[in-house]
Design a protein around this motif. Structure first.
Motif, mmCIF file in Angstrom:
data_model
loop_
_atom_site.group_PDB
_atom_site.id
_atom_site.type_symbol
_atom_site.label_atom_id
_atom_site.label_comp_id
_atom_site.label_asym_id
_atom_site.label_seq_id
_atom_site.Cartn_x
_atom_site.Cartn_y
_atom_site.Cartn_z
ATOM 1 N N PRO A 96 -8.932 -7.795 -6.664
ATOM 2 C CA PRO A 96 -10.213 -7.092 -6.537
ATOM 3 C C PRO A 96 -10.346 -6.450 -5.132
ATOM 4 O O PRO A 96 -11.416 -5.613 -4.968
ATOM 5 N N HIS A 97 -9.754 -6.959 -4.032
ATOM 6 C CA HIS A 97 -10.145 -6.671 -2.801
ATOM 7 C C HIS A 97 -9.907 -5.152 -2.370
ATOM 8 O O HIS A 97 -9.088 -4.542 -2.781
ATOM 9 N N ALA A 98 -10.860 -4.829 -1.465
ATOM 10 C CA ALA A 98 -10.810 -3.293 -1.028
ATOM 11 C C ALA A 98 -9.296 -3.030 -0.597
ATOM 12 O O ALA A 98 -8.781 -3.731 0.416
ATOM 13 N N GLY A 99 -8.855 -1.918 -0.890
ATOM 14 C CA GLY A 99 -7.599 -1.438 -0.181
ATOM 15 C C GLY A 99 -7.827 -0.640 1.190
ATOM 16 O O GLY A 99 -8.888 -0.334 1.614
ATOM 17 N N ARG A 100 -6.754 -0.565 1.711
ATOM 18 C CA ARG A 100 -6.774 0.186 2.894
ATOM 19 C C ARG A 100 -5.570 1.090 3.111
ATOM 20 O O ARG A 100 -4.290 0.458 2.837
ATOM 21 N N LEU A 101 -5.254 2.207 3.461
ATOM 22 C CA LEU A 101 -4.231 3.151 3.697
ATOM 23 C C LEU A 101 -3.447 2.710 4.722
ATOM 24 O O LEU A 101 -3.722 2.461 5.793
ATOM 25 N N PRO A 102 -1.957 2.246 4.397
ATOM 26 C CA PRO A 102 -0.985 2.075 5.518
ATOM 27 C C PRO A 102 -0.852 3.370 6.158
ATOM 28 O O PRO A 102 -0.865 4.464 5.355
ATOM 29 N N ASP A 103 -0.095 3.400 7.436
ATOM 30 C CA ASP A 103 0.424 4.678 7.969
ATOM 31 C C ASP A 103 1.639 5.244 7.405
ATOM 32 O O ASP A 103 1.938 6.234 7.539
ATOM 33 N N ALA A 104 2.442 4.022 6.850
ATOM 34 C CA ALA A 104 3.904 4.354 6.392
ATOM 35 C C ALA A 104 4.447 3.167 5.698
ATOM 36 O O ALA A 104 3.606 2.108 5.646
ATOM 37 N N VAL A 105 5.168 3.517 4.581
ATOM 38 C CA VAL A 105 5.695 2.391 3.832
ATOM 39 C C VAL A 105 7.151 2.391 4.031
ATOM 40 O O VAL A 105 7.846 3.689 4.071
ATOM 41 N N VAL A 106 8.055 1.285 4.124
ATOM 42 C CA VAL A 106 9.176 1.376 4.424
ATOM 43 C C VAL A 106 9.787 0.213 3.519
ATOM 44 O O VAL A 106 9.279 -0.724 3.442
ATOM 45 N N TRP A 107 11.389 0.619 2.857
ATOM 46 C CA TRP A 107 11.983 -0.299 2.311
ATOM 47 C C TRP A 107 13.288 -0.821 2.681
ATOM 48 O O TRP A 107 14.392 -0.080 2.432
ATOM 49 N N PRO A 108 13.280 -1.555 3.591
ATOM 50 C CA PRO A 108 14.726 -1.781 4.347
ATOM 51 C C PRO A 108 15.612 -2.373 3.086
ATOM 52 O O PRO A 108 14.999 -3.388 2.252
ATOM 53 N N ALA A 109 16.633 -1.981 3.309
ATOM 54 C CA ALA A 109 17.649 -2.637 2.248
ATOM 55 C C ALA A 109 18.534 -4.134 2.570
ATOM 56 O O ALA A 109 19.372 -4.497 1.958
ATOM 57 N N SER A 110 18.368 -4.463 3.911
ATOM 58 C CA SER A 110 19.079 -5.542 4.271
ATOM 59 C C SER A 110 18.276 -6.292 5.579
ATOM 60 O O SER A 110 17.302 -5.787 6.103
ATOM 61 N N THR A 111 19.101 -7.375 5.901
ATOM 62 C CA THR A 111 18.291 -8.186 6.788
ATOM 63 C C THR A 111 18.183 -7.430 8.194
ATOM 64 O O THR A 111 17.320 -7.578 8.975
ATOM 65 N N ASP A 112 19.103 -6.787 8.348
ATOM 66 C CA ASP A 112 19.468 -6.050 9.895
ATOM 67 C C ASP A 112 18.265 -5.002 9.887
ATOM 68 O O ASP A 112 17.805 -4.866 10.816
#
Lengths: 466, 466
Positions: free
Chosen positions: B41-57
């Protein structure tokens, strides 16, 4: 850093007599000599003083004063370490926690809060009337203390079922290098509240702080125990049975491997025993219900699959007879050739599927290097101890023993394993830490610097020189 | 720190399109909105970007670039956290590890190496053909990932027998704040080789590094399971039975407490059930041998000692029916009053002997504060969840719910317990860390500074502002 020129002392430790006022400080040579070495074959070194604080506050006073002066402090408990963990390699102070030995049992919480100096066997004696037990089951339980066990994350016979010391530590009281007293963890079975500092101190061998008090989770003493002594045609058969048992649904109370050389030494050591001279397992099972007989039959079937040659099951009241063999092993090895000595006690651990491979590697390496090496191991954990005997006057032979160790440790690491399963890094395993940890070693160095910026705590241990 | 004036973005995250080249970066508002909050229930906050890396590198590339620029990075996995653990409170980047989802099973070693993004239930589905299981048994297993479970040291139903996530983690691959890839721990069941960095990362909620891969120890799926639904005259009777069972030789597979309010909500939620509206326990037993019937009789005798009113034992094939009740509980609470909402999900843990006391404290505090609160708990661990329902338009009522939480948490801490048993600290429990940890909090701050000197990793979580 205060030196004391003209004496045999490197550091002036007179300040200890102010920190500890009732005489529990020794500056004399005869006492210092007793604290120069431990149970390991590593070379000793005279400390400048030995101190036995009787409380957390006294430990804090000693550390604060030593830290101000840059005097090294090597914590020590039972002194049963096998890797030189308690040798004061940089001189300075040996701080013994042996006098901190309070015990408070909370039977309803399956928990005890104990001083760092409490001896393992003594603790379990105190717990027995409650039907409880601190469960790792270490070999040197008559000497090793809870504080020392926390320091090296020690374990032994029963870790296969109940886990290492780490798994039982709920809370630690620790004195930091600069003399602050901190509580790490809570008296509960689980928590998600922040960084688990207690786990950082467990296994840090007194290089990050001095543990003064430990809250331990306990297990109920099992109502039923059975054990069997089982022999096999070859070491590969025996270790294959171990891997199969662990990969099955069985959760043994203990499963120990004893190689043929070790059995021979046991037969030579005691007149009243005569074991079959074959690779041997001791399998112990625990339960609180009648299902234990079914488990025993299941264990036997696994051993049969691996060509078992003999199976001697013991009733509950005779378990000690079977275990006596394993308990005598270290002394039997030391006594086997009067003029020879134990060069080192190997302590590798590998994934259980690689157990046959590491057992075989020790045998092959011993043959290649012409060494007499006996093996035992907490096989269910993938943990193997190997003990080459050497003529102490033969430098070249001793070198071959170290070559054996190096070869086996590097093999264990290449198999995904570790240089030490329960003895800790101390002096002897520092050279393998780069190979085992890689880039994580830099993080470990950062942690050390954060916790002990003056480098006074147990210098020369755990981390290799950078 | 690069700001992007004139736009709604606080940080310029265009650099992500260089670090991750195949489109797994989102800068648009609709996606950012989805990642502004989590299940809490904590208030959200907009991130500036979202990223989905597919590997450790790729994770390493993102972190190195963000660290250079001082851009905050909030790691996220399933988003099922209940304390705002994955809310990007400082803006910047949400780094999802959901795409890192490889699974490699080593059945002989009772071990699996998995990507951080693997969902708990999916993993156990992959493991089932081997007869193996990752065992903490969390409630939100259809969403929660292994990476998230490591981050909060999550656990659930089966922790009482098999332990928390921590107890199963053998090795972690972690990317540090500055983009280094480190391996912590080894693929073995025990080791004494140096500082246990893996245990420092477990439970650190992505504030010290981003976990990309985990080697987990597994347990054999028990061959026999039995469960019983048991009702009691009062909450003190029910929680007393729990404390007795844990203090006995019994090691249940699970032991859950459900209070009367929760049972009422369950009855209202589903037409097809009608539970007795009394304090209830679900007791599940596991065994690999026939001894389980003896254990079940023993458990029943303990319940009888505490005035049990009904005992409904289920055959193996009907266990799910009994568990459905517990699994529905969160949804039943949310649905109970259409216009009301869950104010928070409490998550305290106490020594097991204090379980009756904490259960009673929640009831008394709810009465004092005139709140409708339902309780369930992994009672065998001393873990209690309490869920006050509130009218979201009634600010004063919401305040009372937070007062309830504060009162119960402070009581738990005063009983030797912890502010959180399995949900982590996130945003919601930061205020209690000083009271729980005392001087150890300074050491935690030092660790944070050592591992993340620029403070980019999940800012605003775990540690309170100093």
């Amino acid at each position: 850093m205060e030196r004391c020129p003209g004496s045999s002392h490197e550091y002036d430790c007179a300040f200890l007599d102010e920190a500890i006022t009732d005489g529990r400080v020794a500056h004399g040579t005869s006492v210092r000599e007793q604290y120069a070495s431990d149970e390991s074959p590593h070379a000793g070194r005279l400390p400048d003083a030995v101190v036995w604080p009787a409380s957390t506050d006294e430990v804090a006073a000693v550390l604060a004063a030593a830290n101000d002066r840059g005097v090294p402090v090597t914590p020590r408990s039972g002194g049963s370490g096998l890797e030189g963990n308690a040798i004061p390699t940089a001189g300075g102070i040996v701080l013994s926690t042996a006098e901190i030995e309070h015990v408070e049992v909370s039977p309803d919480d399956l928990q005890a809060t104990v001083g760092a100096g409490v001896v393992y066997d003594d603790l379990n004696e105190r717990l027995a009337p409650y039907g409880l037990r601190f469960a790792p089951g270490i070999s040197s339980g008559d000497v090793a203390t809870v504080g020392g066990m926390v320091a090296t994350n020690a374990s032994g016979f029963n870790a296969v079922r109940y886990g290492e010391t780490r798994d039982h530590v709920r809370r630690l009281e620790v004195v930091t290098a600069d003399g602050r007293v901190v509580e790490c963890g809570r008296d509960v079975v689980k928590t998600s509240a922040g960084y688990s500092l207690k786990d950082l101190f467990v296994g840090s061998e007194g290089t990050l702080g001095v543990v003064t008090e430990v809250t331990l989770g306990l297990i109920g003493i099992p109502e039923h125990r059975r054990a069997a002594l089982v022999t096999f045609p070859s070491r590969v058969d025996a270790s294959g049975a171990v891997a199969d048992a662990i990969g099955s649904a069985l959760v043994p109370g203990a499963i120990e491997f004893i190689d043929t050389t070790a059995v021979k030494m046991l037969n030579a050591y005691r007149d009243d025993v005569s074991f079959e001279e074959r690779p041997t397992l001791i399998i112990e099972l625990h339960a609180n219900n009648g299902g234990i007989e079914e488990d025993l039959a299941f264990a036997k079937a696994i051993c049969e699959d691996h060509g078992m040659r003999s199976w001697e099951a013991a009733a509950e009241e005779n378990l000690d007879d079977i275990w006596q063999a394993r308990r005598d092993k270290y002394h039997a090895t030391k006594a086997y050739r009067e003029d020879w000595e134990v060069a080192l006690v190997g302590d590798v651990v590998v994934p259980i599927s690689a157990y046959p491979e590491i057992v075989d590697e020790v045998a092959r390496a011993s043959e290649d290097l012409d060494l007499m090496t006996s093996c035992v191991g907490h096989a269910g954990d993938g943990n193997l101890h190997f003990t080459p005997l050497v003529d102490p006057d033969d430098e070249e032979m001793l070198e071959r023993a170290h070559e054996l160790n190096e070869r086996v440790v590097r093999t264990a690491i290449s198999l995904g394993g570790s240089a030490t399963g329960e003895h800790g890094v101390g002096i002897g395993k520092r050279q393998f830490m780069e190979g085992e940890h890689g880039p994580a070693l830099d993080l470990m160095r950062s942690v050390k610097e954060t916790f002990d910026p003056n480098g006074i705590l147990n210098p020369g241990k755990v981390l290799p020189d950078s």
